[in-house]
Write a protein that holds these residues in place. Structure first.
Motif, short mmCIF file in Angstrom:
data_model
loop_
_atom_site.label_atom_id
_atom_site.label_comp_id
_atom_site.label_asym_id
_atom_site.label_seq_id
_atom_site.Cartn_x
_atom_site.Cartn_y
_atom_site.Cartn_z
N VAL A 119 0.98 -1.08 -0.01
CA VAL A 119 -0.11 -0.09 0.00
C VAL A 119 0.86 1.30 -0.13
CG1 VAL A 119 -1.86 1.43 1.06
CG2 VAL A 119 -1.66 -1.13 1.34
N GLY A 120 0.71 2.15 -0.80
CA GLY A 120 1.28 3.48 -0.95
C GLY A 120 0.76 4.50 -0.12
N ASP A 121 1.34 5.57 -0.34
CA ASP A 121 1.00 6.76 0.62
C ASP A 121 -0.29 7.44 0.10
OD1 ASP A 121 3.45 6.78 2.03
OD2 ASP A 121 4.46 8.35 0.91
N LEU A 122 -1.32 7.86 1.18
CA LEU A 122 -2.53 8.28 1.01
C LEU A 122 -2.47 9.60 0.29
CD1 LEU A 122 -5.72 8.13 1.72
CD2 LEU A 122 -5.00 9.37 3.81
N GLU A 123 -3.44 9.75 -1.01
CA GLU A 123 -3.63 11.07 -1.60
C GLU A 123 -4.73 11.66 -1.03
OE1 GLU A 123 -4.65 13.99 -3.75
OE2 GLU A 123 -5.94 12.36 -4.31
N THR A 124 -4.52 12.63 0.06
CA THR A 124 -5.58 13.36 0.69
C THR A 124 -6.62 13.92 0.04
OG1 THR A 124 -4.24 15.15 1.03
CG2 THR A 124 -3.87 13.64 2.44
N ILE A 125 -6.50 14.42 -1.11
CA ILE A 125 -7.69 15.20 -1.87
C ILE A 125 -8.75 14.08 -2.12
CG2 ILE A 125 -8.14 16.66 -3.81
CD1 ILE A 125 -5.94 18.35 -2.72
N GLN A 126 -8.50 13.21 -2.93
CA GLN A 126 -9.20 11.96 -3.29
C GLN A 126 -9.47 11.08 -2.27
OE1 GLN A 126 -7.87 10.27 -6.98
NE2 GLN A 126 -8.95 12.04 -8.29
N LEU A 127 -8.82 11.06 -1.11
CA LEU A 127 -8.62 10.00 -0.10
C LEU A 127 -8.59 8.54 -0.95
CD1 LEU A 127 -11.32 10.83 2.35
CD2 LEU A 127 -9.02 10.66 2.82
N LEU A 143 -3.60 -1.08 -8.36
CA LEU A 143 -4.93 -0.92 -8.29
C LEU A 143 -4.95 0.60 -7.24
CD1 LEU A 143 -5.80 -4.32 -6.72
CD2 LEU A 143 -6.06 -3.30 -8.97
N GLU A 144 -6.28 1.25 -7.08
CA GLU A 144 -6.59 2.19 -6.39
C GLU A 144 -7.37 2.01 -5.29
OE1 GLU A 144 -4.98 6.24 -5.70
OE2 GLU A 144 -4.30 4.71 -7.07
N ALA A 145 -6.99 2.03 -4.04
CA ALA A 145 -8.00 1.84 -2.93
C ALA A 145 -8.75 3.20 -2.67
CB ALA A 145 -7.55 1.35 -1.73
N TYR A 146 -10.11 3.42 -2.74
CA TYR A 146 -10.50 4.72 -2.40
C TYR A 146 -11.19 4.46 -1.18
CZ TYR A 146 -9.85 6.04 -7.20
OH TYR A 146 -9.56 6.33 -8.36
N LEU A 147 -11.04 5.45 -0.16
CA LEU A 147 -11.38 5.56 1.14
C LEU A 147 -12.52 6.51 1.58
CD1 LEU A 147 -7.93 4.99 2.39
CD2 LEU A 147 -9.55 3.18 2.06
N PHE A 156 -10.98 5.54 8.64
CA PHE A 156 -11.19 5.26 7.14
C PHE A 156 -11.75 4.00 7.19
CE2 PHE A 156 -7.24 8.02 6.68
CZ PHE A 156 -7.91 9.12 6.04
N GLU A 157 -12.54 3.90 5.99
CA GLU A 157 -13.16 2.78 5.43
C GLU A 157 -12.99 2.61 3.73
OE1 GLU A 157 -16.87 2.37 8.52
OE2 GLU A 157 -17.17 3.45 6.53
N VAL A 158 -12.63 1.30 3.58
CA VAL A 158 -12.54 1.15 2.13
C VAL A 158 -14.02 1.28 1.29
CG1 VAL A 158 -11.96 -0.63 0.25
CG2 VAL A 158 -10.74 -0.50 2.51
N CYS A 159 -14.08 2.15 0.20
CA CYS A 159 -15.29 2.23 -0.66
C CYS A 159 -15.25 1.28 -1.75
CB CYS A 159 -15.58 3.41 -1.02
SG CYS A 159 -16.32 4.37 0.49
N SER A 160 -13.88 1.23 -2.29
CA SER A 160 -13.73 0.36 -3.59
C SER A 160 -12.28 0.33 -3.78
CB SER A 160 -14.35 0.91 -4.69
OG SER A 160 -13.88 2.38 -5.28
#
Length: 163
Positions: A119-127, A143-147, A156-160
């Protein structure tokens, strides 16, 4: 008739005045020293404030990255271990409202099994956080994990997870 005596004549040169005269020598040096010390204190205060702000930003960013890493890792571990009910419970409420647990299980079980991930660093604008994955067949992907942040708990919770 009485006469009043006339005032005495003014005193001549070299006479000491009845009050001390203000000092003249050294005035510029004292003003310069005062301004220099004031500027030095201002630089220290502003520099300390800037250092504190940078430190606070760094600590907050690290904390958010750590929380995102834990949440995404727990979710991917559940999917990898085929604990689909646990993975479904980790989803954000919006995703749970959009699909049932059976739909989720059917969709996720059809995906290529994940052997490992990073898992990479969180991108805070798009979470969102990038996830580099290695599948069971040896292929790799990103992949991109959207939170989303839970309003009640603040976690935080995973949305997709999307390609």
């Amino acid at each position: 008739m009485t006469t009043t005596p006339a005032p005495p004549p003014p005193q001549g040169p070299g006479v000491v005045p009845p009050f001390p005269a203000p000092p003249v020598e050294g005035r510029g040096r004292r003003v310069g020293l005062g301004v220099g010390l004031g500027a030095g204190v201002l630089v220290l205060v502003l520099g300390g404030g800037l250092a504190a702000a940078i430190g606070l930003f760094t600590v907050a960013s690290d904390a958010l990255n750590e929380q995102a890493d834990v949440v995404v890792s727990d979710y991917l571990d559940a999917v990898r271990d085929r604990r689909y009910a646990d993975a479904y419970e980790m989803l954000c409420q919006q995703t749970k409202d959009d699909q049932t647990e059976a739909e989720f299980t059917s969709k996720v079980s059809d995906d290529e099994p994940i052997a490992s991930y990073d898992v990479g660093d969180l991108e805070t604008i798009q979470l969102s956080a990038p996830v580099d994955v290695t599948y069971a067949d040896g292929s790799t992907g990103r992949l991109e994990a959207y939170l989303q942040q839970n309003r009640r708990t603040g976690r935080f919770e995973v949305c997709s997870i999307e390609e």
